[in-house]
Design a protein around this motif. Structure first.
Motif, short mmCIF file in Angstrom:
data_model
loop_
_atom_site.label_atom_id
_atom_site.label_comp_id
_atom_site.label_asym_id
_atom_site.label_seq_id
_atom_site.Cartn_x
_atom_site.Cartn_y
_atom_site.Cartn_z
N ALA A 183 10.30 75.14 68.75
CA ALA A 183 10.48 76.43 68.08
C ALA A 183 10.38 76.25 66.57
O ALA A 183 9.82 77.10 65.87
N LEU A 184 10.89 75.14 66.08
CA LEU A 184 10.79 74.85 64.65
C LEU A 184 9.32 74.61 64.25
O LEU A 184 8.87 75.09 63.21
N VAL A 185 8.58 73.90 65.10
CA VAL A 185 7.16 73.64 64.83
C VAL A 185 6.37 74.94 64.74
O VAL A 185 5.40 75.04 63.99
N SER A 186 6.82 75.98 65.46
CA SER A 186 6.09 77.26 65.46
C SER A 186 6.02 77.87 64.06
O SER A 186 5.18 78.72 63.79
N THR A 187 6.90 77.43 63.16
CA THR A 187 6.91 77.96 61.80
C THR A 187 6.08 77.11 60.84
O THR A 187 6.01 77.41 59.65
N TYR A 188 5.46 76.04 61.35
CA TYR A 188 4.65 75.15 60.53
C TYR A 188 3.55 75.95 59.86
O TYR A 188 2.81 76.68 60.52
N PRO A 189 3.43 75.86 58.52
CA PRO A 189 2.43 76.68 57.83
C PRO A 189 1.01 76.29 58.21
O PRO A 189 0.71 75.13 58.51
N ASP A 190 0.13 77.28 58.21
CA ASP A 190 -1.27 77.05 58.52
C ASP A 190 -1.88 76.04 57.57
O ASP A 190 -2.66 75.19 57.97
N ASP A 191 -1.52 76.13 56.30
CA ASP A 191 -1.98 75.17 55.30
C ASP A 191 -0.74 74.65 54.55
O ASP A 191 -0.25 75.30 53.63
N PRO A 192 -0.23 73.47 54.95
CA PRO A 192 1.00 72.97 54.35
C PRO A 192 0.89 72.68 52.84
O PRO A 192 1.89 72.62 52.14
#
Length: 195
Positions: A183-192
């Protein structure tokens, strides 16, 4: 004891997977055979091409959005269709997925549709229907290696994943419903780099 199968599961690309063919892809595994390999379709890449423009007779059968989907980089000139009967019987031209579905998956009634079957015979018997241009394929052992290299998360599938009305947002939604670290990974930005 039989090896567990990935049939009926989802492969969700990890943020580390940068291959443009699979970046943020959600792949539904249609068939997994340890000796032969794995076949799946990307379920979150709708194309801007209506099903009726490619398969005229199937246009009224397709689930919304009624467009072709990019199923993967292999065999893009051919179509693979998935569907669910609208009733209790298995119609002509439809066959269920092979073997038992992946543990936790809820894909009862989901199967492969033979696009050579006249839609007049089959179309009315389908409650849901989606067509994919091409597929994703891995040789024996290849996908297991990619999973070991942290390229994919393997998670249970539900029918609504395959027939999502909002396929573009499927990657974060599938991860979010897993809870915990995913669930936390789901918020990973498209371009970090923009973070």
């Amino acid at each position: 004891m039989d090896e567990p199968t990935l049939t009926g599961s989802l492969l969700v690309a990890t943020p580390l997977l940068e291959d443009p063919n699979f970046r943020r892809a959600v792949v539904f595994v249609v068939d997994d055979d340890p000796a032969e390999g794995t076949l799946g379709v990307i379920v979150n890449r709708p194309l801007g091409l209506a099903v009726g423009e490619v398969l005229e007779n199937w246009s009224g059968v397709a689930t919304e959005p009624a467009v072709m989907f990019s199923g993967g980089p292999v065999g893009t000139g051919a179509g693979l269709a998935l569907g669910m009967p609208g009733g209790d019987h298995a119609p002509l031209g439809w066959r269920p997925l092979e073997g038992a579905p992946h543990e936790g998956s809820q894909v009862e009634g989901l199967g492969v549709v033979d696009l050579d079957t006249p839609p007049e015979i089959l179309g009315g018997a389908l409650g849901r229907f989606r067509v994919f241009a091409g597929y994703a394929g891995w040789g024996a052992g290849q996908l297991a290696d990619e999973i070991d290299e942290d390229a994919w998360y393997v998670v249970p599938a539900v029918v609504d994943d395959v027939f999502s009305a909002e396929p573009e947002s499927l990657w974060p939604r599938v991860l979010r419903r897993q809870g915990g670290d995913l669930a936390l990974v789901s918020t990973y930005p498209d371009d970090p780099t923009l973070n």
